[in-house]
Design an enzyme around this catalytic site. Sequence first.
Site, mmCIF file in Angstrom:
data_model
loop_
_atom_site.group_PDB
_atom_site.id
_atom_site.type_symbol
_atom_site.label_atom_id
_atom_site.label_comp_id
_atom_site.label_asym_id
_atom_site.label_seq_id
_atom_site.Cartn_x
_atom_site.Cartn_y
_atom_site.Cartn_z
ATOM 1 N N CYS A 1 -12.208 11.125 -5.450
ATOM 2 C CA CYS A 1 -10.969 10.420 -5.801
ATOM 3 C C CYS A 1 -10.378 9.739 -4.568
ATOM 4 O O CYS A 1 -10.003 8.563 -4.607
ATOM 5 C CB CYS A 1 -9.975 11.397 -6.417
ATOM 6 S SG CYS A 1 -8.478 10.632 -7.081
ATOM 7 N N CYS A 2 -10.330 10.468 -3.434
ATOM 8 C CA CYS A 2 -9.804 9.866 -2.197
ATOM 9 C C CYS A 2 -10.708 8.721 -1.730
ATOM 10 O O CYS A 2 -10.208 7.716 -1.209
ATOM 11 C CB CYS A 2 -9.696 10.909 -1.088
ATOM 12 S SG CYS A 2 -8.231 11.957 -1.153
ATOM 13 N N CYS A 17 -0.201 11.896 -2.444
ATOM 14 C CA CYS A 17 -0.204 11.614 -3.877
ATOM 15 C C CYS A 17 0.412 12.795 -4.650
ATOM 16 O O CYS A 17 0.198 13.957 -4.286
ATOM 17 C CB CYS A 17 -1.637 11.411 -4.361
ATOM 18 S SG CYS A 17 -2.458 9.960 -3.702
ATOM 19 N N CYS A 69 -1.560 15.977 -5.725
ATOM 20 C CA CYS A 69 -2.174 16.749 -4.642
ATOM 21 C C CYS A 69 -1.154 17.190 -3.599
ATOM 22 O O CYS A 69 -1.522 17.527 -2.469
ATOM 23 C CB CYS A 69 -3.268 15.923 -3.973
ATOM 24 S SG CYS A 69 -4.551 15.403 -5.114
ATOM 25 N N CYS A 80 -7.730 13.322 3.812
ATOM 26 C CA CYS A 80 -8.184 12.468 2.712
ATOM 27 C C CYS A 80 -9.435 11.666 3.069
ATOM 28 O O CYS A 80 -10.000 10.996 2.219
ATOM 29 C CB CYS A 80 -7.064 11.524 2.290
ATOM 30 S SG CYS A 80 -6.336 10.636 3.671
HETATM 31 FE FE1 SF4 Z 1 -6.798 11.242 -5.531
HETATM 32 FE FE2 SF4 Z 1 -5.339 13.309 -4.649
HETATM 33 FE FE3 SF4 Z 1 -6.803 11.806 -2.931
HETATM 34 FE FE4 SF4 Z 1 -4.592 10.815 -4.070
HETATM 35 S S1 SF4 Z 1 -4.724 12.534 -2.588
HETATM 36 S S2 SF4 Z 1 -6.520 9.746 -3.856
HETATM 37 S S3 SF4 Z 1 -4.694 11.733 -6.151
HETATM 38 S S4 SF4 Z 1 -7.555 13.168 -4.597
#
Ligand code: SF4
Length: 236
Positions: free
Chosen positions: A123-124, A206, A209, A232
Site C-alpha cells: 500500500c505504501c 494516514c 495506520c 513507509c
Molecule cells: Fe497505505 Fe497505511 Fe502506507 Fe498510508 S501509511 S499508504 S494507508 S499502508
Amino acid sequence: MTAVQEECTDEELKALAERAGRELEDASAPEILRWAADTFGERFCVTSSMEDAVVAHLASRAMPGVDVVFLDTGYHFPETIGTRDAVEAVMDVRVITLTPRQSVAEQDAEYGPRLHDRDPDLCCALRKVGPLQEGLAGYRAWATGLRRDESPTRAHTPVVGWDEKRRKVKVSPIARWTQDDVDAYVTEHGVLTNPLLMDGYGSVGCAPCTRRLLAGEDARAGRWAGRAKTECGLHG
Ligand code: SF4
C-alpha cells in the site's frame, strides 16, 4: 555559490552531498537550507507530511516561493488536508500535491479493500513511494523533516546525504533538533501545526495506520502500531 550545473553527474552529486554532510554537521538549520537553496536553486524542494510546517517555514525564509511537495495518499485525516491548505494560504511557498496513480476505490477494486491492513508495504509503495519517486523527478535535492531523536531507525540521519534510492541529495536540516527545539521554533514563529498533535497523536500519517499515543510511548509509536513496520519506505 551558483545553482548546481545541470550536467553534474550523479557521482559528482553524491560526492558533493557527502562532503556537505561533513562540513554542515554543526551548521544551523537556516544555514543548511541556505546552502541547499544556493546550490540547487529551483531544483530543490521540501517534502512535508503536514504534521507541522517547521521545515517549510525554515525553507521559505532561505528560498521564498520554494516548492513544498505533499503526498496526498487519499487516506489522510481531514486535519492534515486542512494543514496543507493553510500552509498554501499563509506561507511564501508553492505547495505541490502529488497523488497516486489509482484512487482508493480503484486500488480497492484491483487489490481488494483495506490493503493497508493486509499488505501495508505494498500500500505504501503504491500510494507513497511510487508517487514520490515520480514527483521528485525534476529535482536534484529534497529536504525532509527527519530528526535523529524520533526513532532508532533515524538516529544516524545526516544533515546532508545521498539518497541512493532516488539518486538525489537529501537534506535534513533539523536532523539534530529535539522535540523541544521544534516546539520552541513553533512557538517563536507561530508556525502552523497539524491540530492532531494537540489531540494525543505524536506523529501524523494516514488515518488507517495512525493512532493516538499511549503514556510513555515515543512519538512514532502510533504509526503502524502492532506491526514491525516503522517506516513507509520513503526514507529507507
Ligand atoms: Fe497505505 Fe497505511 Fe502506507 Fe498510508 S501509511 S499508504 S494507508 S499502508
